[in-house]
Design a protein around this motif. Structure first.
Motif, short mmCIF file in Angstrom:
data_model
loop_
_atom_site.label_atom_id
_atom_site.label_comp_id
_atom_site.label_asym_id
_atom_site.label_seq_id
_atom_site.Cartn_x
_atom_site.Cartn_y
_atom_site.Cartn_z
N THR A 195 5.22 10.46 -0.76
CA THR A 195 3.92 8.87 -0.53
C THR A 195 4.77 8.74 -1.77
O THR A 195 5.43 8.96 -2.82
CB THR A 195 3.18 9.68 -1.47
OG1 THR A 195 1.94 9.98 -0.33
CG2 THR A 195 2.00 8.16 -1.37
N GLU A 196 4.93 6.96 -1.31
CA GLU A 196 5.80 6.31 -1.94
C GLU A 196 5.46 5.19 -2.35
O GLU A 196 4.33 4.31 -1.29
CB GLU A 196 7.10 5.40 -1.22
CG GLU A 196 8.55 6.40 -1.55
CD GLU A 196 9.74 5.43 -0.85
OE1 GLU A 196 9.50 5.75 0.36
OE2 GLU A 196 9.90 4.68 -0.84
N THR A 197 4.78 4.65 -3.56
CA THR A 197 4.51 3.02 -3.99
C THR A 197 5.15 1.97 -4.49
O THR A 197 4.53 0.62 -4.11
CB THR A 197 2.96 3.46 -5.11
OG1 THR A 197 4.16 4.07 -6.13
CG2 THR A 197 2.01 4.39 -4.73
N SER A 210 0.75 -1.47 0.18
CA SER A 210 0.09 0.35 -0.45
C SER A 210 1.01 1.27 -0.19
O SER A 210 2.35 0.66 0.15
CB SER A 210 -1.15 0.08 1.36
OG SER A 210 0.00 -0.13 2.11
N PRO A 211 0.64 2.23 0.04
CA PRO A 211 1.45 3.92 -0.97
C PRO A 211 1.84 3.78 0.34
O PRO A 211 1.23 3.48 1.63
CB PRO A 211 0.73 5.04 -1.04
CG PRO A 211 -0.65 3.99 -1.61
CD PRO A 211 -0.68 2.28 -1.22
#
Ligand code: OSB
Ligand code: MG
Length: 368
Positions: free
Chosen positions: A25-27, A17-18
């Motif tokens: 924010t990292e995905t 999940s992000p």
């Protein structure tokens, strides 16, 4: 060890999940994996930089460049190299501690595997498992945060850390406290505040938090000391502690009463152990931070967190907290709220060659 070369890879691992912090924010976890090639076999390390220089000044492409252009060649100039020599050889090159740490870990793993000695034993581990805390990113709203935290508590995590930023601090913390009562709870601001926010941060005092992590900037040691005097909540430093010297300065100034130790941030597991020793002598509690490590760094963190001075649960979560598929054959799992310290030689893990290959987006090999 007799070093023959280094293989560096950039990997892209999708996150379950992000992950949102005050800085972004990292995905996908972009990370550099290091393989030390020696006459006695391979060793593995991980450079924990992120794609963008938002947590620290280091970032993937910068680490990739400095490692390939300067650091790895300097190490390969040595015919024989002990893990304890790595930091000294790399010392002339300023900064780039995460890059140095990843290379040192690969050499350390190779050397310990050759000796048949586990990393935990080498570092001085006194536990065979470590309590597992989880770092929870900023969610859409406080209600979503409560849902997410409930899931982690159901899984058995023994301590919750929530990320905060201005405007997403008091209400988020209140929501988690109200929903779950007296659980071990702490917050991490990732440098999102200034001393002018002291009154807001003092509102957190009523939640009986274990600590507040890195409210101010990396180089704000004096301001952190001032803030610590104005808060009842213990101030813990993460970003600011870039070395054992920085830890000594922070303790002397009263900038922190707790320290988060991350091997990457301080230039390696040997420097991390020195900070542990210093804090233990000073009676200052420490805990092991995380950088969304793959199974490589996660195994090393479990070993580090098993040292006696790590008296608070760390961000040493199960691999499944971030990944559906890891690059090792037996990823860290949560057992009764704990993660096991590997007992095999070196890091005590085996790389899954297929997964490693599948996630690789760039590779470079240097031979001596
Ligand atoms: O501040 O501790 C931090 C992840 C990336 C960069 C900085 C931080 C973090 C985390 C995640 O909080 C810790 C983990 O790996 O579980
Ligand atoms: Mg932090």
């Amino acid at each position: 060890v007799a070093l023959e070369g280094f293989e560096l890879r950039v990997l892209h691992l999708p996150l379950v999940s992000p992950f949102t912090t005050s800085f972004g924010t990292e995905t996908v976890r972009e990370v550099i994996v290091v393989r030390a090639l020696t006459s006695n076999g391979d060793g593995w390390g991980e450079i924990v930089t992120q794609a963008d220089p938002l947590y620290s000044s280091e970032y993937t492409q910068g680490a990739w460049d400095v490692a390939l252009r300067f650091l790895a060649p300097a190490l390969l100039d040595r015919r024989q190299l002990a893990p304890e020599d790595v930091a000294g050889v790399l010392e002339p090159f300023k900064g780039h501690r995460m890059a140095k740490a990843g290379l040192e870990l690969a050499v350390l793993d190779a050397a310990l595997r050759a000796e048949g000695r586990p990393l935990g034993e080498y570092l001085g581990a006194v536990r065979d498992r470590v309590p597992s805390g989880v770092s929870v990113g900023i969610q859409h709203d406080p209600a979503a945060l409560v849902n997410t935290v409930a899931g982690y508590l159901d899984e058995g995590y023994v301590r919750i850390k929530i990320k905060i930023k201005p405007g997403r601090d008091i209400a988020d913390t209140a929501a988690v406290r109200d929903a779950f009562g007296t659980i071990p709870l702490q917050v991490d601001a990732n440098s999102a505040y200034t001393l002018a926010d002291a009154a807001t941060l003092a509102e957190l005092d009523r939640f009986d938090l274990l600590l507040i992590e890195q409210p101010l900037q990396e180089d704000d040691l004096v301001d952190h000391a001032e803030l610590a005097r104005r808060l009842r909540t213990p101030v813990c430093l993460d970003e600011s502690i870039v070395s054992d010297k920085a830890a000594a300065d922070a303790l002397a100034l009263g900038s922190a009463s707790v320290i988060n130790i991350k091997a990457g941030r301080v230039g390696g597991y040997l420097e991390a152990a020195r900070i542990h020793d210093r804090c233990r002598d000073a009676g200052v509690p420490v805990w092991c931070g995380g950088m969304l490590e793959t199974g490589i760094g996660r195994a090393a963190n479990a070993a580090l967190a098993a040292l006696p001075g790590f008296t608070l649960p760390g961000d040493v979560s199960a691999s499944s907290r971030f990944y559906t598929r890891d690059i090792i054959t037996e990823p860290a799992v949560l057992e009764d709220g704990h993660v096991r310290v590997p007992t095999g030689p070196g890091l005590g893990i085996e790389i899954d060659p297929v997964a490693l290959e599948d996630f690789t987006v760039a590779r470079e090999t240097l031979a001596r």
